[in-house]
Design an enzyme around this catalytic site. Structure first.
Site, PDB file in Angstrom:
ATOM      1  N   GLU A 179     102.192-106.917  29.214  1.00 44.04           N
ATOM      2  CA  GLU A 179     101.210-105.988  28.678  1.00 44.04           C
ATOM      3  C   GLU A 179      99.843-106.227  29.327  1.00 44.04           C
ATOM      4  O   GLU A 179      99.587-107.309  29.865  1.00 44.04           O
ATOM      5  CB  GLU A 179     101.092-106.195  27.155  1.00 44.04           C
ATOM      6  CG  GLU A 179     102.385-105.952  26.384  1.00 44.04           C
ATOM      7  CD  GLU A 179     102.665-104.462  26.145  1.00 44.04           C
ATOM      8  OE1 GLU A 179     102.276-103.620  26.985  1.00 44.04           O
ATOM      9  OE2 GLU A 179     103.279-104.152  25.112  1.00 44.04           O
ATOM     10  N   HIS A 236     102.237-101.374  31.781  1.00 48.96           N
ATOM     11  CA  HIS A 236     102.998-102.632  31.724  1.00 48.96           C
ATOM     12  C   HIS A 236     104.246-102.544  32.601  1.00 48.96           C
ATOM     13  O   HIS A 236     104.810-101.469  32.803  1.00 48.96           O
ATOM     14  CB  HIS A 236     103.319-103.056  30.290  1.00 48.96           C
ATOM     15  CG  HIS A 236     104.415-102.311  29.593  1.00 48.96           C
ATOM     16  ND1 HIS A 236     104.252-101.736  28.355  1.00 48.96           N
ATOM     17  CD2 HIS A 236     105.704-102.073  29.923  1.00 48.96           C
ATOM     18  CE1 HIS A 236     105.384-101.177  27.967  1.00 48.96           C
ATOM     19  NE2 HIS A 236     106.286-101.357  28.913  1.00 48.96           N
ATOM     20  N   ASN A 279     100.802 -97.813  29.335  1.00 51.13           N
ATOM     21  CA  ASN A 279      99.595 -98.616  29.539  1.00 51.13           C
ATOM     22  C   ASN A 279      99.673 -99.430  30.831  1.00 51.13           C
ATOM     23  O   ASN A 279      98.869-100.330  31.051  1.00 51.13           O
ATOM     24  CB  ASN A 279      99.379 -99.554  28.343  1.00 51.13           C
ATOM     25  CG  ASN A 279     100.563-100.483  28.108  1.00 51.13           C
ATOM     26  OD1 ASN A 279     101.506-100.513  28.907  1.00 51.13           O
ATOM     27  ND2 ASN A 279     100.521-101.240  27.030  1.00 51.13           N
ATOM     28  N   ASP A 306     113.692-108.161  30.708  1.00 54.67           N
ATOM     29  CA  ASP A 306     113.135-108.543  29.403  1.00 54.67           C
ATOM     30  C   ASP A 306     114.143-108.317  28.278  1.00 54.67           C
ATOM     31  O   ASP A 306     115.178-107.684  28.470  1.00 54.67           O
ATOM     32  CB  ASP A 306     111.837-107.763  29.130  1.00 54.67           C
ATOM     33  CG  ASP A 306     111.959-106.282  29.458  1.00 54.67           C
ATOM     34  OD1 ASP A 306     113.095-105.788  29.585  1.00 54.67           O
ATOM     35  OD2 ASP A 306     110.925-105.615  29.592  1.00 54.67           O
TER      36      ASP A 306
HETATM   37  C1  GLP Z   1     109.971-100.828  27.988  1.00 50.93           C
HETATM   38  C2  GLP Z   1     110.573-101.795  28.997  1.00 50.93           C
HETATM   39  C3  GLP Z   1     110.000-101.552  30.370  1.00 50.93           C
HETATM   40  C4  GLP Z   1     110.058-100.071  30.695  1.00 50.93           C
HETATM   41  C5  GLP Z   1     109.233 -99.300  29.714  1.00 50.93           C
HETATM   42  C6  GLP Z   1     109.167 -97.811  29.992  1.00 50.93           C
HETATM   43  O1  GLP Z   1     108.752-101.219  27.508  1.00 50.93           O
HETATM   44  N1  GLP Z   1     110.336-103.153  28.649  1.00 50.93           N
HETATM   45  O2  GLP Z   1     110.723-102.316  31.308  1.00 50.93           O
HETATM   46  O3  GLP Z   1     109.608 -99.855  31.997  1.00 50.93           O
HETATM   47  O4  GLP Z   1     109.837 -99.507  28.441  1.00 50.93           O
HETATM   48  O5  GLP Z   1     110.211 -97.152  29.355  1.00 50.93           O
HETATM   49  P1  GLP Z   1     110.613 -95.645  29.581  1.00 50.93           P
HETATM   50  O6  GLP Z   1     111.290 -95.591  30.894  1.00 50.93           O
HETATM   51  O7  GLP Z   1     111.534 -95.320  28.440  1.00 50.93           O
HETATM   52  O8  GLP Z   1     109.367 -94.856  29.551  1.00 50.93           O
END
Ligand code: GLP
Length: 239
Positions: free
Chosen positions: A142, A137, A135, A67
């Site tokens: 989402e 995702h 959440n 993404d």
């Molecule tokens: C973002 C990314 C996700 C990732 C998520 C969790 O939203 N788009 O791909 O998994 O963050 O991030 P973290 O590992 O910092 O908790």
């Protein structure tokens, strides 16, 4: 779904890093699906060290990131393009032409997403790394009423804005992103997820023990035949 609980994030980084190194040694032109966020950083450090030490080469590896934020300059310190170069690519011998991102600045996001899906279809991801949102995702899929198929432009939820806004001290955090769809993520031959910290405990419970539902997008992984989930003790506390 294989579940592996480790003591902490560092241990997960070593285990997942080793898994990736072995996969690269076995198939030097492997296609990797890559994730951003704090969770994969220890893994990326492990891979970078292995590359710097001359154990593995990423010369023929191809990567597709999950993404990217919309309307954030590519070289902004918070773009996922910058993140991947800072945390991994710049410490390896990967070739820039083998590195792929959705372009969040594309004038026609729909056309950009369609082109990315065609490229993904053609490349076929061998090994997909995933983090997970609080959440549930994955990528930036989402919670919603439907599972998405291909890449699309998504409006980020309050939970995600709250979790990620800490990185945006100068410019405000974008409210939109382009993300690979659930259908594309599920096409990867093997998926490895990393979840660390207590803030991921509810998502782990819903993903592993709950019903498969787009209200917890990660729950779709119950239907994939080759998924390994690495959790630390805090994330695994309700599982
Ligand atoms: C973002 C990314 C996700 C990732 C998520 C969790 O939203 N788009 O791909 O998994 O963050 O991030 P973290 O590992 O910092 O908790």
């Amino acid at each position: 779904m294989e579940l592996i609980v480790k003591e902490n994030a560092e241990e997960i980084g070593q285990a997942v890093g080793e898994l990736f190194c072995k996969a690269i040694e076995k198939k030097p032109n492997i296609v990797l699906g890559l994730a951003t966020g704090a969770s994969p950083i220890p893994t990326y450090r492990y891979i970078a060290h292995a590359c710097e030490a001359g154990r593995i080469s990423l010369r023929d590896v191809r990567t597709y990131n999950l993404d990217e934020y919309v309307d954030l300059p590519r070289n902004d310190k918070n773009s996922y393009y910058t993140f991947m170069h800072r945390e991994l690519f710049d410490h390896t011998d990967i070739r820039e032409e083998n590195v792929h991102f959705l372009n969040g600045n594309a004038p026609d996001p729909q056309a950009e997403c369609a082109a990315y899906d065609r490229a993904l279809e053609h490349a076929q991801v061998d090994l997909q790394l995933l983090g997970v949102g609080r959440n549930g995702h994955i990528g930036f899929n989402e919670p919603s009423n439907v599972f998405t198929k291909g890449s699309f432009k998504v409006q980020l939820t309050e939970s995600t804005l709250e979790a990620n806004s800490k990185y945006f001290d100068e410019n405000p955090m974008p409210h939109y992103a382009l993300t690979m769809g659930i259908g594309s993520i599920m096409k990867a031959r093997k998926i490895v997820m990393i979840a660390t910290g207590e803030k991921k405990a509810d998502a782990m419970k819903a993903m592993i023990c709950g019903e498969v539902s787009p209200l917890c997008p990660a729950s779709i992984l119950q239907f994939h035949h080759n998924v390994v989930v690495y959790m630390d003790k805090a994330a695994a506390k309700y599982v």
